[in-house]
Write a protein that holds these residues in place. Structure first.
Motif, PDB file in Angstrom:
ATOM      1  N   ALA A 113       2.259  15.311 -60.474  1.00 25.58           N
ATOM      2  CA  ALA A 113       3.069  14.082 -60.537  1.00 25.58           C
ATOM      3  C   ALA A 113       4.198  14.128 -59.499  1.00 25.58           C
ATOM      4  CB  ALA A 113       3.629  13.901 -61.943  1.00 25.58           C
ATOM      5  N   HIS A 114       4.832  15.303 -59.345  1.00 22.70           N
ATOM      6  CA  HIS A 114       5.899  15.431 -58.343  1.00 22.70           C
ATOM      7  C   HIS A 114       5.411  15.061 -56.934  1.00 22.70           C
ATOM      8  CE1 HIS A 114       9.678  16.940 -59.943  1.00 22.70           C
ATOM      9  NE2 HIS A 114       9.049  17.761 -60.742  1.00 22.70           N
ATOM     10  N   LEU A 115       4.132  15.320 -56.652  1.00 18.99           N
ATOM     11  CA  LEU A 115       3.605  15.039 -55.304  1.00 18.99           C
ATOM     12  C   LEU A 115       3.720  13.564 -54.949  1.00 18.99           C
ATOM     13  CD1 LEU A 115       0.286  17.128 -55.337  1.00 18.99           C
ATOM     14  CD2 LEU A 115       2.488  17.757 -54.317  1.00 18.99           C
ATOM     15  N   TYR A 116       3.769  12.695 -55.969  1.00 26.77           N
ATOM     16  CA  TYR A 116       3.748  11.249 -55.697  1.00 26.77           C
ATOM     17  C   TYR A 116       5.120  10.592 -55.833  1.00 26.77           C
ATOM     18  CZ  TYR A 116      -1.035  12.422 -55.432  1.00 26.77           C
ATOM     19  OH  TYR A 116      -2.197  13.042 -55.018  1.00 26.77           O
ATOM     20  N   SER A 117       6.123  11.325 -56.352  1.00 25.05           N
ATOM     21  CA  SER A 117       7.438  10.678 -56.508  1.00 25.05           C
ATOM     22  C   SER A 117       8.052  10.263 -55.167  1.00 25.05           C
ATOM     23  CB  SER A 117       8.393  11.517 -57.356  1.00 25.05           C
ATOM     24  OG  SER A 117       8.678  12.732 -56.754  1.00 25.05           O
ATOM     25  N   PRO A 118       7.805  10.988 -54.042  1.00 27.91           N
ATOM     26  CA  PRO A 118       8.391  10.522 -52.771  1.00 27.91           C
ATOM     27  C   PRO A 118       7.810   9.180 -52.283  1.00 27.91           C
ATOM     28  CG  PRO A 118       7.776  12.836 -52.618  1.00 27.91           C
ATOM     29  CD  PRO A 118       7.165  12.303 -53.883  1.00 27.91           C
ATOM     30  N   TRP A 119       6.696   8.755 -52.880  1.00 28.07           N
ATOM     31  CA  TRP A 119       6.089   7.490 -52.448  1.00 28.07           C
ATOM     32  C   TRP A 119       6.580   6.310 -53.277  1.00 28.07           C
ATOM     33  CZ3 TRP A 119       3.699   7.843 -47.928  1.00 28.07           C
ATOM     34  CH2 TRP A 119       3.323   9.127 -47.505  1.00 28.07           C
ATOM     35  N   ILE A 120       7.409   6.594 -54.277  1.00 29.44           N
ATOM     36  CA  ILE A 120       7.935   5.511 -55.131  1.00 29.44           C
ATOM     37  C   ILE A 120       9.275   5.058 -54.556  1.00 29.44           C
ATOM     38  CG2 ILE A 120       8.625   4.862 -57.472  1.00 29.44           C
ATOM     39  CD1 ILE A 120       6.935   7.235 -58.510  1.00 29.44           C
ATOM     40  N   THR A 121       9.339   3.839 -54.055  1.00 28.30           N
ATOM     41  CA  THR A 121      10.584   3.383 -53.428  1.00 28.30           C
ATOM     42  C   THR A 121      10.835   1.911 -53.724  1.00 28.30           C
ATOM     43  OG1 THR A 121       9.797   2.441 -51.365  1.00 28.30           O
ATOM     44  CG2 THR A 121       9.934   4.789 -51.436  1.00 28.30           C
ATOM     45  N   GLY A 122      12.054   1.491 -53.391  1.00 33.31           N
ATOM     46  CA  GLY A 122      12.414   0.074 -53.444  1.00 33.31           C
ATOM     47  C   GLY A 122      13.027  -0.312 -54.764  1.00 33.31           C
ATOM     48  N   GLU A 123      13.416  -1.592 -54.846  1.00 36.05           N
ATOM     49  CA  GLU A 123      14.032  -2.120 -56.058  1.00 36.05           C
ATOM     50  C   GLU A 123      13.442  -3.483 -56.344  1.00 36.05           C
ATOM     51  OE1 GLU A 123      16.080  -0.001 -57.876  1.00 36.05           O
ATOM     52  OE2 GLU A 123      15.482  -1.594 -59.258  1.00 36.05           O
ATOM     53  N   PRO A 124      12.649  -3.698 -57.348  1.00 35.67           N
ATOM     54  CA  PRO A 124      12.202  -2.674 -58.298  1.00 35.67           C
ATOM     55  C   PRO A 124      11.271  -1.663 -57.619  1.00 35.67           C
ATOM     56  CG  PRO A 124      11.006  -4.729 -58.653  1.00 35.67           C
ATOM     57  CD  PRO A 124      12.036  -5.011 -57.615  1.00 35.67           C
ATOM     58  N   PRO A 125      11.287  -0.426 -58.108  1.00 29.70           N
ATOM     59  CA  PRO A 125      10.504   0.617 -57.447  1.00 29.70           C
ATOM     60  C   PRO A 125       8.998   0.417 -57.608  1.00 29.70           C
ATOM     61  CG  PRO A 125      11.715   1.507 -59.339  1.00 29.70           C
ATOM     62  CD  PRO A 125      12.060   0.065 -59.252  1.00 29.70           C
ATOM     63  N   ARG A 126       8.281   0.743 -56.553  1.00 30.86           N
ATOM     64  CA  ARG A 126       6.817   0.727 -56.660  1.00 30.86           C
ATOM     65  C   ARG A 126       6.222   1.812 -55.758  1.00 30.86           C
ATOM     66  NH1 ARG A 126       3.970  -3.461 -56.750  1.00 30.86           N
ATOM     67  NH2 ARG A 126       2.266  -2.478 -55.647  1.00 30.86           N
ATOM     68  N   ALA A 127       4.984   2.170 -56.031  1.00 29.75           N
ATOM     69  CA  ALA A 127       4.323   3.212 -55.239  1.00 29.75           C
ATOM     70  C   ALA A 127       3.843   2.600 -53.927  1.00 29.75           C
ATOM     71  CB  ALA A 127       3.154   3.778 -56.022  1.00 29.75           C
ATOM     72  N   ASP A 128       4.374   3.131 -52.848  1.00 30.68           N
ATOM     73  CA  ASP A 128       4.074   2.603 -51.524  1.00 30.68           C
ATOM     74  C   ASP A 128       2.846   3.324 -50.957  1.00 30.68           C
ATOM     75  OD1 ASP A 128       4.338   1.411 -49.047  1.00 30.68           O
ATOM     76  OD2 ASP A 128       5.961   2.732 -48.389  1.00 30.68           O
ATOM     77  N   PHE A 129       1.719   3.221 -51.676  1.00 25.52           N
ATOM     78  CA  PHE A 129       0.542   3.987 -51.268  1.00 25.52           C
ATOM     79  C   PHE A 129      -0.123   3.416 -50.013  1.00 25.52           C
ATOM     80  CE2 PHE A 129       0.005   5.736 -55.823  1.00 25.52           C
ATOM     81  CZ  PHE A 129       0.672   6.908 -55.479  1.00 25.52           C
ATOM     82  N   GLU A 130       0.222   2.181 -49.639  1.00 31.10           N
ATOM     83  CA  GLU A 130      -0.332   1.630 -48.394  1.00 31.10           C
ATOM     84  C   GLU A 130       0.128   2.496 -47.222  1.00 31.10           C
ATOM     85  OE1 GLU A 130       1.765  -0.410 -50.377  1.00 31.10           O
ATOM     86  OE2 GLU A 130       0.008  -0.966 -51.574  1.00 31.10           O
ATOM     87  N   ALA A 131       1.328   3.085 -47.373  1.00 27.52           N
ATOM     88  CA  ALA A 131       1.889   3.883 -46.276  1.00 27.52           C
ATOM     89  C   ALA A 131       1.468   5.352 -46.356  1.00 27.52           C
ATOM     90  CB  ALA A 131       3.412   3.784 -46.308  1.00 27.52           C
ATOM     91  N   PHE A 132       0.626   5.682 -47.356  1.00 27.25           N
ATOM     92  CA  PHE A 132       0.299   7.095 -47.578  1.00 27.25           C
ATOM     93  C   PHE A 132      -0.305   7.742 -46.334  1.00 27.25           C
ATOM     94  CE2 PHE A 132      -2.454  10.621 -48.503  1.00 27.25           C
ATOM     95  CZ  PHE A 132      -1.675  11.408 -49.339  1.00 27.25           C
ATOM     96  N   GLN A 133       0.146   8.959 -46.072  1.00 28.24           N
ATOM     97  CA  GLN A 133      -0.447   9.762 -44.999  1.00 28.24           C
ATOM     98  C   GLN A 133      -0.654  11.164 -45.548  1.00 28.24           C
ATOM     99  OE1 GLN A 133       1.339   9.866 -41.112  1.00 28.24           O
ATOM    100  NE2 GLN A 133       2.861   8.374 -41.738  1.00 28.24           N
ATOM    101  N   PRO A 134      -1.681  11.864 -45.070  1.00 26.34           N
ATOM    102  CA  PRO A 134      -1.831  13.271 -45.454  1.00 26.34           C
ATOM    103  C   PRO A 134      -0.530  14.001 -45.144  1.00 26.34           C
ATOM    104  CG  PRO A 134      -3.734  12.524 -44.204  1.00 26.34           C
ATOM    105  CD  PRO A 134      -2.729  11.415 -44.128  1.00 26.34           C
ATOM    106  N   ASN A 135      -0.094  14.872 -46.045  1.00 22.70           N
ATOM    107  CA  ASN A 135       1.230  15.473 -45.858  1.00 22.70           C
ATOM    108  C   ASN A 135       1.311  16.883 -46.414  1.00 22.70           C
ATOM    109  OD1 ASN A 135       2.354  15.333 -48.816  1.00 22.70           O
ATOM    110  ND2 ASN A 135       1.464  13.297 -48.445  1.00 22.70           N
ATOM    111  N   VAL A 136       2.410  17.535 -46.028  1.00 23.83           N
ATOM    112  CA  VAL A 136       2.804  18.785 -46.677  1.00 23.83           C
ATOM    113  C   VAL A 136       3.946  18.430 -47.610  1.00 23.83           C
ATOM    114  CG1 VAL A 136       4.039  20.958 -46.321  1.00 23.83           C
ATOM    115  CG2 VAL A 136       1.991  20.462 -44.993  1.00 23.83           C
ATOM    116  N   ALA A 137       3.782  18.754 -48.900  1.00 20.49           N
ATOM    117  CA  ALA A 137       4.782  18.393 -49.904  1.00 20.49           C
ATOM    118  C   ALA A 137       5.543  19.633 -50.356  1.00 20.49           C
ATOM    119  CB  ALA A 137       4.085  17.737 -51.100  1.00 20.49           C
TER     120      ALA A 137
END
Ligand code: KG4
Ligand code: ZN
Length: 341
Positions: A113-137
Motif C-alpha cells: 500500500a505504501h508503494l502507491y501513496s506517492p501517487w495520491i495527490t490533489g484536493e480532493p485527493p485521487r490516485a494519479d495513475f495516468e502519470a504512473f511510471q516504473p520507479n524505485v520506491a
C-alpha cells in the motif's frame, strides 16, 4: 465501485472511502501521544486504542464521504505485516462488514500500500495513475526501510531492506540518547534546521556497498560513543543543533545515495518515497535536488499521506479488485510477518 478501507497495523487507526481512484475521505486517529509516555509503541495498548477508535473513525470516514454502509461495494483492510493484536481489530471488523453486506473483502499487504501513496495527490485527493511510471520506491518509517522496484502498477520486486534498525528508529533512538521525547524524528528535523551538518562526522553505513540493503544500528551506536566522549554537547544549544544536523545528514545521505544508485542501475526514470521519515524536510529537499540533477521524476508522498493511512490501502484494494488480483477470502487470517517480496 465504493470501497471502505481500514488500517490498524501499528499505532494509527484509519478508515478511508475511495471511489474510482478518488479518496472521498481519509480519517486518521494517531496514538502517538499515548505511546510517547512509554518511549515506543506498546502493542496491547495499541490494540485497545484501535478497539476504542475504530467505529468512530469509520463512522467519520463514511459520513465525510457522504456514503452509508449499504452503499459499499467492497471492504478492505491491512492483513500484515504489523502488530498481531492491532491487525486483528481492523481485519476482523472489515471482514464482518463485508460478510454482513455480502460484499467482497480484500486483504492488503501494508508495504505494498505504501508503494502507491506517492501517487495520491490533489484536493480532493485521487490516485494519479495516468502519470504512473516504473520507479524505485523508498519506504522509510519507524518500522521499515526498504527499496522496491515497482515495474508496473501491481507489479513490484523488493530490492533491499534494513538488516537491523529502520531509519525512523535511528532518528528515535539517537533522539532518546540526546534526551528528546519519542518519536524524536520531527524534533531532530526542527533542531537540525539551524545546525551545521558538517560539524561532526558520523558513518554512512552501507552507502558504498553493492546492494540495496540498509543498516542503521551502528550509526546509533556512534551517537552513543560520541555522547560518552562529549557529554558537554548536551548542555550546549548550538552544538546540540549541530549534532542533530550531523546525525540527520548521515541518515539522509544513505537514504538518498542508495535510492539513486538503485534507480541508476535499473534505468528507471522515476523515484518515489513514502513512510513517516519522508516528512523529514532535509530528506525531501535532498531527494528533490538529486532527482533534478539526474533528470528523474520524483513523487514524494504528501505529508499527511506519508504516515500510515487507510487511503493508500483503499486505493490499492480498489485496483486489485478491478484487476481481479485481490485476496477474496472472507475468513483470511492476519499475517503479522507478511514480508514484501
Ligand atoms: O510511518 P510511521 O508512522 O511509521 C511507523 O509507525 O513505523 O513513521 C513514524 C516514524 C518515526 O520514527 C518518526 O520519528 C519518523 O517517522 N518521523 C520523522 C519525521 N517525522 C516522522 N523522522 C525524521 N524527520 C521527520 N520530520
Ligand atoms: Zn507504514
Amino acid at each position: 465501485m465504493t470501497l471502505l478501507a481500514l488500517e490498524t497495523s501499528c499505532d494509527e487507526t484509519s478508515a478511508a472511502v475511495v471511489r474510482a481512484g478518488a479518496v472521498l475521505s481519509n480519517v486518521v486517529s494517531s496514538q502517538v501521544q499515548l505511546h510517547a509516555e512509554y518511549g515506543g509503541v506498546v502493542p496491547e495498548l495499541a490494540a485497545r486504542e484501535h478497539l476504542r477508535n475504530l467505529i468512530p473513525v469509520t463512522q467519520a470516514a463514511l459520513s465525510e464521504a457522504g456514503v452509508s454502509a449499504d452503499q459499499l461495494d467492497a471492504v478492505a483492510a491491512t492483513r500484515g505485516p504489523g502488530l498481531p493484536s492491532a491487525l486483528l481489530v481492523g481485519l476482523k471488523a472489515a471482514q464482518a462488514i463485508a460478510f454482513a453486506r455480502r460484499k467482497p473483502f480484500v486483504g492488503i499487504q501494508h508495504h505494498e500500500a505504501h508503494l502507491y501513496s506517492p501517487w495520491i495527490t490533489g484536493e480532493p485527493p485521487r490516485a494519479d495513475f495516468e502519470a504512473f511510471q516504473p520507479n524505485v520506491a523508498l519506504i522509510v518509517s519507524g518500522g521499515h526501510t526498504m527499496l522496491v522496484h515497482v515495474e508496473a502498477i501491481l507489479k513490484h520486486r523488493l530490492l533491499g531492506s534494513t538488516v537491523d534498525d529502520a531509519a525512523g528508529e535511528c532518528f528515535d533512538k539517537s533522539g532518546k540518547l540526546i534526551g528528546l521525547a519519542y518519536p524524536a524524528g520531527p524534533e531532530i528535523d526542527r533542531l537540525a534546521e539551524t545546525g551545521n551538518a558538517a560539524a561532526f562526522d558520523f558513518p554512512r553505513p552501507m552507502l558504498h556497498e553493492a546492494n540495496d540493503d540498509f543498516s542503521f544500528s551502528g550509526l546509533k551506536t556512534s551517537v552513543r560513543y560520541f555522547l560518552r566522549d562529549h557529554p558537554e554537547v548536551l548542555a550546549d544549544g548550538p552544538r546540540l543543533r549541530d549534532l542533530c544536523a550531523s546525525v540527520q545528514a548521515a541518515i539522509v545521505d544513505v537514504l538518498v545515495g542508495k535510492t539513486l544508485n538503485a534507480a541508476r542501475r535499473l534505468g528507471v526514470r522515476c523515484v518515489t518515497a513514502s513512510g513517516g521519515v519522508t516528512c523529514n524536510r532535509t530528506l525531501r529537499s535532498r531527494l528533490t535536488q538529486a532527482c533534478q540533477r539526474e533528470g528523474l521524476v520524483l513523487r514524494l508522498a504528501e505529508r499527511r499521506l506519508c504516515t500510515d493511512n487507510a487511503a493508500m490501502v483503499g486505493i490499492l484494494a480498489e485496483r486489485k479488485l478491478q484487476e481481479a488480483a485481490g485476496d477474496p477470502e472472507l475468513d483470511a487470517d492476519i499475517s503479522p510477518g507478511w514480508a514484501l517480496v
